[in-house]
Scaffold this motif. Structure first.
Motif, PDB file in Angstrom:
ATOM      1  N   GLY A  66      -4.950   0.755   7.942  1.00 14.32           N
ATOM      2  CA  GLY A  66      -5.864   0.239   6.390  1.00 14.32           C
ATOM      3  C   GLY A  66      -6.511   2.189   5.977  1.00 14.32           C
TER       4      GLY A  66
ATOM      5  N   SER B 269       1.575  -0.011   1.041  1.00 10.22           N
ATOM      6  CA  SER B 269       0.554  -0.628   1.283  1.00 10.22           C
ATOM      7  C   SER B 269       0.618  -2.073   1.292  1.00 10.22           C
ATOM      8  CB  SER B 269      -1.029  -0.038   0.915  1.00 10.22           C
ATOM      9  OG  SER B 269      -1.690  -0.737   1.988  1.00 10.22           O
TER      10      SER B 269
ATOM     11  N   ASP C  41      -3.028  -4.720   5.114  1.00 11.91           N
ATOM     12  CA  ASP C  41      -3.414  -2.976   5.209  1.00 11.91           C
ATOM     13  C   ASP C  41      -4.712  -2.774   4.235  1.00 11.91           C
ATOM     14  OD1 ASP C  41      -2.813  -0.786   6.806  1.00 11.91           O
ATOM     15  OD2 ASP C  41      -1.782  -0.005   4.626  1.00 11.91           O
ATOM     16  N   SER C  42      -4.674  -3.183   2.488  1.00 17.04           N
ATOM     17  CA  SER C  42      -5.656  -3.228   2.081  1.00 17.04           C
ATOM     18  C   SER C  42      -6.644  -4.038   1.378  1.00 17.04           C
ATOM     19  CB  SER C  42      -4.588  -2.603   0.179  1.00 17.04           C
ATOM     20  OG  SER C  42      -3.959  -1.352   0.662  1.00 17.04           O
TER      21      SER C  42
ATOM     22  N   GLY D  94      -8.269  -1.987   5.172  1.00 14.18           N
ATOM     23  CA  GLY D  94      -8.637  -1.035   4.699  1.00 14.18           C
ATOM     24  C   GLY D  94      -9.255  -1.681   2.922  1.00 14.18           C
TER      25      GLY D  94
END
Length: 351
Positions: A88, A110, A114-115, A119
């Motif tokens: 992230g 990403s 992850d996003s 993140g």
């Protein structure tokens, strides 16, 4: 396996671009993802886009976080710069690198986990700050590395491989990017290379925060009946709003001008985006209209793809901060240390 080296032999008849590179020069290591993974199709599209734009591999900096998607930069542009950050945190690493050297092309890869989860905060800030980059989310709606739990982008009511229904509302990253001020926002499908390659090319040529949400089915955990991120579902529910051609400044401008159907957007470097509208009432310059269009089609179960929004005269982080044009590692001691008088002037302005 990544430990198996690809043959270095290049057939003399391989097509070459304007710099003399072949497709092989834009490849990386052999993929270790599941056979048929949509992420590998995105990798192929990135390779094709860079080849067609005749980008020197050493001019690209690849950034990623953690997840199946964040492994993919190892599979393309093996001769470029790269940094694999922690889960992230790719956006902050990319921002720092971009501020230090604006001369590179920054490509952030990403995933939805992850996003859109750990993140999410970093994703929000890199969008609103207008960092000059291409941010690609390889969106499959599941946590593939941890055996297929729903991610934050999984649609409410969609079913897992075991038949469990998702009861949480989903996060639409494209809609969030629009709201936060991204100046190039697109969505595509990993199985539609004809659409995805021009979108990536347009994002690379764009100055500002360019975001691509790419639906990329997970063949192991999210490619079954009941999933809204499967190959079959996306193909059946795809609502393409335009076709996109990229005309570089080096190429002759030859566009099929049908009255009322083609719109040309000139980029800062002289390249041009040619929008061929499929949805007659869609305006890719209307940020609010794009947000409404996404919501209206989502309510009907449609996945909107294509260039959703582009800003004609976009500004980036360097413009807003009025930063020095030269990369920081090229500045000498005199430029970096202007002296005590300059420091005193700064301190006085803060009193």
């Amino acid at each position: 396996m990544t430990y198996i080296a690809k043959p270095k032999f290049h057939h003399p008849a391989l097509p070459k671009n304007a710099l003399g590179y072949t497709h092989r020069d834009y490849e990386g290591r052999i993929s270790t993802l599941c056979a048929g993974c949509g992420h590998d199709s995105i990798t192929a599209s990135v390779i094709e886009a860079c080849f067609e734009l005749s980008i020197a591999p050493h001019r690209v900096a690849k950034m990623s976080g953690i997840g199946c998607s964040s492994k993919t930069p190892d599979y393309f542009l093996g001769n470029s710069h790269g940094f694999n950050s922690v889960h992230g945190r790719m956006p902050s690493v990319l921002t720092g690198a971009n501020l230090a050297n604006r001369d590179l092309i920054y490509l952030g890869v990403s995933g939805d986990g992850d996003s859109a989860s750990i993140g999410f905060g970093q994703f929000a800030h890199v969008m609103r700050r207008g960092v000059n980059m291409v941010y690609i989310v390889e969106n499959n709606g599941v946590y593939g590395l941890t055996k297929g739990q729903f991610s934050a982008t999984a649609d409410r009511g969609s079913k897992s491989k075991r038949g469990v229904a998702n009861t949480d509302n989903s996060i639409d990253l494209a809609a969030i990017a629009l709201q936060l001020g991204a100046t190039y926002v697109a969505r595509s499908f990993s199985g539609d290379k004809e659409q995805l390659v021009p979108l990536i090319k347009g994002a690379i040529e764009h100055r500002g925060a360019a975001f691509l949400d790419v639906i990329s089915p997970c063949v192991a955990f999210n490619n079954h009946t009941g999933s809204t991120k499967s190959f079959d579902y996306v193909r059946e529910h795809n609502e393409a709003v335009n076709r996109l051609d990229v005309i570089t400044a080096r190429a002759p401008i030859t566009v099929d001008y049908a009255p009322g159907t083609v719109e040309i957007v000139e980029q800062h470097d002289g390249s041009k985006l040619a929008l061929r509208k499929i949805a007659a009432d869609y305006d890719a310059y209307d940020r609010l209209g794009a947000m409404n269009f996404l919501q209206q089609n989502a309510a009907k179960g449609q996945i909107v793809t294509g260039l959703l929004y582009v800003e004609r005269d976009a500004e980036d982080l360097h413009h807003n901060f009025n930063t020095v044009a030269a990369p920081l590692n090229t500045l000498n001691e005199k430029e970096l240390c202007p002296g005590s008088a300059a420091l005193e002037k700064i301190n006085a302005s803060l009193r």
